[in-house]
Design a protein around this motif. Structure first.
Motif, PDB file in Angstrom:
ATOM      1  N   ILE A   1       0.859  -1.189   0.000  1.00 25.02           N
ATOM      2  CA  ILE A   1       0.000   0.000   0.000  1.00 25.02           C
ATOM      3  C   ILE A   1       0.891   1.233   0.000  1.00 25.02           C
ATOM      4  O   ILE A   1       1.720   1.406   0.896  1.00 25.02           O
ATOM      5  CB  ILE A   1      -0.935   0.021   1.220  1.00 25.02           C
ATOM      6  N   VAL A   2       0.717   2.075  -1.008  1.00 22.56           N
ATOM      7  CA  VAL A   2       1.517   3.294  -1.145  1.00 22.56           C
ATOM      8  C   VAL A   2       0.669   4.503  -0.798  1.00 22.56           C
ATOM      9  O   VAL A   2      -0.443   4.670  -1.318  1.00 22.56           O
ATOM     10  CB  VAL A   2       2.058   3.435  -2.588  1.00 22.56           C
ATOM     11  N   ASP A   3       1.172   5.333   0.108  1.00 21.76           N
ATOM     12  CA  ASP A   3       0.553   6.623   0.416  1.00 21.76           C
ATOM     13  C   ASP A   3       1.395   7.696  -0.258  1.00 21.76           C
ATOM     14  O   ASP A   3       2.463   8.070   0.257  1.00 21.76           O
ATOM     15  CB  ASP A   3       0.513   6.846   1.927  1.00 21.76           C
ATOM     16  N   PRO A   4       0.976   8.195  -1.417  1.00 22.29           N
ATOM     17  CA  PRO A   4       1.819   9.144  -2.150  1.00 22.29           C
ATOM     18  C   PRO A   4       1.988  10.482  -1.441  1.00 22.29           C
ATOM     19  O   PRO A   4       2.968  11.196  -1.690  1.00 22.29           O
ATOM     20  CB  PRO A   4       1.087   9.310  -3.481  1.00 22.29           C
ATOM     21  N   ARG A   5       1.051  10.834  -0.553  1.00 21.73           N
ATOM     22  CA  ARG A   5       1.174  12.115   0.145  1.00 21.73           C
ATOM     23  C   ARG A   5       2.274  12.071   1.201  1.00 21.73           C
ATOM     24  O   ARG A   5       3.084  12.982   1.305  1.00 21.73           O
ATOM     25  CB  ARG A   5      -0.168  12.494   0.769  1.00 21.73           C
TER      26      ARG A   5
ATOM     27  N   VAL B   1       7.104  -3.670  -4.660  1.00 19.78           N
ATOM     28  CA  VAL B   1       7.169  -2.313  -4.117  1.00 19.78           C
ATOM     29  C   VAL B   1       7.437  -1.306  -5.225  1.00 19.78           C
ATOM     30  O   VAL B   1       6.781  -0.248  -5.308  1.00 19.78           O
ATOM     31  CB  VAL B   1       8.263  -2.222  -3.035  1.00 19.78           C
ATOM     32  N   VAL B   2       8.390  -1.622  -6.095  1.00 20.88           N
ATOM     33  CA  VAL B   2       8.727  -0.708  -7.192  1.00 20.88           C
ATOM     34  C   VAL B   2       7.524  -0.518  -8.112  1.00 20.88           C
ATOM     35  O   VAL B   2       7.210   0.612  -8.525  1.00 20.88           O
ATOM     36  CB  VAL B   2       9.942  -1.246  -7.968  1.00 20.88           C
ATOM     37  N   GLN B   3       6.832  -1.594  -8.434  1.00 22.90           N
ATOM     38  CA  GLN B   3       5.664  -1.489  -9.312  1.00 22.90           C
ATOM     39  C   GLN B   3       4.543  -0.682  -8.674  1.00 22.90           C
ATOM     40  O   GLN B   3       3.836   0.068  -9.369  1.00 22.90           O
ATOM     41  CB  GLN B   3       5.165  -2.894  -9.668  1.00 22.90           C
ATOM     42  N   ALA B   4       4.375  -0.792  -7.359  1.00 24.67           N
ATOM     43  CA  ALA B   4       3.319  -0.036  -6.690  1.00 24.67           C
ATOM     44  C   ALA B   4       3.654   1.441  -6.580  1.00 24.67           C
ATOM     45  O   ALA B   4       2.758   2.298  -6.620  1.00 24.67           O
ATOM     46  CB  ALA B   4       3.072  -0.624  -5.295  1.00 24.67           C
TER      47      ALA B   4
ATOM     48  N   HIS C   1       3.188   6.662  -9.019  1.00 30.95           N
ATOM     49  CA  HIS C   1       3.121   7.896  -8.245  1.00 30.95           C
ATOM     50  C   HIS C   1       4.398   8.731  -8.389  1.00 30.95           C
ATOM     51  O   HIS C   1       4.553   9.734  -7.681  1.00 30.95           O
ATOM     52  CB  HIS C   1       2.890   7.571  -6.771  1.00 30.95           C
ATOM     53  N   GLY C   2       5.305   8.328  -9.274  1.00 26.45           N
ATOM     54  CA  GLY C   2       6.577   9.041  -9.424  1.00 26.45           C
ATOM     55  C   GLY C   2       7.508   8.827  -8.253  1.00 26.45           C
ATOM     56  O   GLY C   2       8.351   9.683  -7.961  1.00 26.45           O
TER      57      GLY C   2
ATOM     58  N   ASP D   1      10.105   4.571   3.834  1.00 25.70           N
ATOM     59  CA  ASP D   1      10.077   5.818   3.085  1.00 25.70           C
ATOM     60  C   ASP D   1      10.225   5.554   1.590  1.00 25.70           C
ATOM     61  O   ASP D   1      10.981   4.677   1.161  1.00 25.70           O
ATOM     62  CB  ASP D   1      11.235   6.724   3.512  1.00 25.70           C
ATOM     63  N   LEU D   2       9.515   6.345   0.814  1.00 27.70           N
ATOM     64  CA  LEU D   2       9.714   6.417  -0.634  1.00 27.70           C
ATOM     65  C   LEU D   2      10.271   7.794  -0.972  1.00 27.70           C
ATOM     66  O   LEU D   2      10.229   8.716  -0.149  1.00 27.70           O
ATOM     67  CB  LEU D   2       8.384   6.199  -1.357  1.00 27.70           C
ATOM     68  N   PHE D   3      10.813   7.930  -2.156  1.00 30.80           N
ATOM     69  CA  PHE D   3      11.345   9.227  -2.571  1.00 30.80           C
ATOM     70  C   PHE D   3      11.056   9.423  -4.055  1.00 30.80           C
ATOM     71  O   PHE D   3      10.882   8.454  -4.809  1.00 30.80           O
ATOM     72  CB  PHE D   3      12.843   9.350  -2.274  1.00 30.80           C
ATOM     73  N   PRO D   4      10.980  10.688  -4.495  1.00 31.23           N
ATOM     74  CA  PRO D   4      10.578  10.942  -5.889  1.00 31.23           C
ATOM     75  C   PRO D   4      11.681  10.592  -6.883  1.00 31.23           C
ATOM     76  O   PRO D   4      12.809  11.082  -6.786  1.00 31.23           O
ATOM     77  CB  PRO D   4      10.269  12.442  -5.896  1.00 31.23           C
ATOM     78  N   VAL D   5      11.351   9.735  -7.822  1.00 33.02           N
ATOM     79  CA  VAL D   5      12.204   9.421  -8.974  1.00 33.02           C
ATOM     80  C   VAL D   5      11.266   9.137 -10.138  1.00 33.02           C
ATOM     81  O   VAL D   5      10.491   8.186 -10.090  1.00 33.02           O
ATOM     82  CB  VAL D   5      13.101   8.188  -8.723  1.00 33.02           C
TER      83      VAL D   5
END
Length: 455
Positions: free
Chosen positions: A89-93, A108-111, A115-116, A195-199
């Motif tokens: 589950i990805v929370d883009p905010r 994880v990468v596909q999800a 969302h960038g 954590d995710l980061f924008p790429v």
């Protein structure tokens, strides 16, 4: 041996479910516990822990089994394989992903990609998230974002008392600190939040040259790596691919020198300049046999390193190295380069520094690396003789690189239980042991702890 009221059952060798629960990526290190089970729910986790306690067995835990070779032998224990229900589950905010234990990085990468966003994942999409992240984790984005363990924001686990705990910086900062790089043995981890980061774009791929050019190529790469920008994380390897059909024809049955990695391309001008500064001098030395470097979507990073999908039998070694001078580079190629007689299918260096050395913020007990390069080499242990030859050669490589060996490792990179595995200082290890004893006072998970042996 079936546990009443639970599914799947705790199984003994030869019973249904045992082979699946003990399946690992490294088929040279298949565990042989007294019993094993695959769990998908919290109730199943609690049932399995309770069954082990009732019968007087210790508990061991794994998911994909990529670290099987580095783990203590699993004999007098119950092995729990985590394949927890639920999707990523990805929370883009908030830029956070919720990842059930047993999830592979590809999911994880596909999800995250729509969302960038992306994560500090490994070079292979088939590696399990939990073991990799809590064991440090060297990401293709690592020089930009640091160790993957630093990206862990919350850990959900069931401890020896059957209690479900959600551990984060507010609920139990001491336990979170120990979990992130402490070496395991705290309980059965059921979920991570990371954590995710924008790429949105990258320049990624791999280029392969004839092995005879390795000395010039390695020298040029080391010169570039000395002050490379943190948007780039690369590696070099001597590859001795077998002559089989699933290897590109340009590479099959010969020794090659590979340069692969990622340049973060959200600033396209800076990224192209960085990639050109890396690749142009190398392409001038000689024309690559195969060159896949290109601008691509973030999911392409999972294909750049060309890791095997397994399962395969592996014996290998890993060290963290300091700065390599010309003598160090020469010694490395003496033992892994063309003509060395090396039985290693792949061996080389990953570039460290950047956020690996100076993370943006303090993390867990293992949150930075005081080293310049990570060395790793491995080969196919098709039979006992091949395994013995690989171990002997790994020892030779270790002796050759002794002047540059820091004596430390990253746990998620260790391939062999018999090799040195020190990743913490004695003081850090003692502090982690104190925290571990708080949540597992009777040592139910005592054998599930990474060793801390030195040379």
């Amino acid at each position: 041996m079936t546990v009443a009221g639970s599914a799947p059952a705790v199984a003994a060798p030869g019973e249904p479910g045992y082979a699946e629960a003990t399946r690992v990526f490294n088929s040279a290190a298949v565990p042989e516990p007294v019993a094993a089970t695959t769990v998908r729910t919290l109730d199943q986790v609690r049932t399995a822990i309770g069954w082990a306690e009732e019968h007087g067995w210790a508990v061991r835990v794994h998911s994909t089994g990529h670290g099987a070779g580095a783990a203590r032998p699993v004999r007098e224990a119950v092995l729990i394989r985590t394949e927890m229900d639920g999707a990523v589950i990805v929370d883009p905010r908030s830029r956070i992903a919720r990842v059930p234990a047993g999830t592979r990085w590809e999911a994880v990468v596909q999800a995250a990609e729509p969302h960038g966003l992306t994560a500090a994942h490994g070079s292979s999409g088939g590696v399990g998230v939990v073991g990799y992240a809590l064991g440090g984790g060297l990401s293709p984005y690592g020089r930009m974002v640091g160790l993957a363990a630093n990206s862990v924001r919350a850990v959900e686990l069931v401890t020896a008392d059957g209690r479900f705990r959600r551990v984060d910086a507010e609920s139990d900062p001491e336990l979170l600190w120990a979990l992130r790089g402490g070496g395991g043995g705290f309980g059965v981890v059921t979920c991570l939040e990371i954590d995710l980061f924008p790429v949105s774009a990258v320049i990624t791929g791999a280029a392969f040259w004839p092995g005879a050019l390795a000395d010039r190529l390695l020298s040029a790469w080391l010169s570039w790596a000395a002050d490379a920008p943190a948007i780039a994380t690369t590696s070099v390897r001597v590859m001795n691919f077998p002559d089989v059909t699933d290897v590109p024809v340009e590479l099959a049955g010969r020794s090659t020198f590979a340069v692969d990695g990622v340049v973060h391309a959200d600033d396209p001008v800076a990224a192209r300049r960085c990639a050109d500064e890396l690749l142009r001098p190398l392409r001038t030395i000689g024309a690559p046999l195969l060159d896949t470097w290109q601008e691509a979507e973030p999911s392409a990073v999972l294909r750049a390193h060309m890791d095997p999908t397994g399962p395969i039998p592996i014996v290998g070694d890993h060290m963290l190295l300091g700065d390599l001078d010309s003598a160090g580079a020469a010694r490395l190629l003496d033992v892994i380069g063309e003509g060395s007689g090396s039985p290693l299918v792949g061996a080389g260096l990953r570039q460290l520094g950047g956020a690996y050395a100076t993370p943006p913020a303090p993390g867990g007990v293992l949150d930075r690396l005081d080293a310049s390069y990570s060395y790793a080499g491995s080969g196919l242990a098709a039979d006992p003789e091949a395994a013995a030859a690989l171990r002997a050669h790994c020892a030779e490589v270790r002796r050759a690189l002794a002047p540059w060996n820091t004596g430390r490792v990253v746990p998620s990179f260790v391939e062999d239980f018999a090799r040195p595995q020190r990743h913490l200082s004695p003081a850090q290890a003692a502090e982690v042991a104190r925290v571990r004893s708080r949540v597992d006072p009777d040592g139910l998970f005592r054998d599930d702890v990474s060793p801390t042996r030195q040379d």
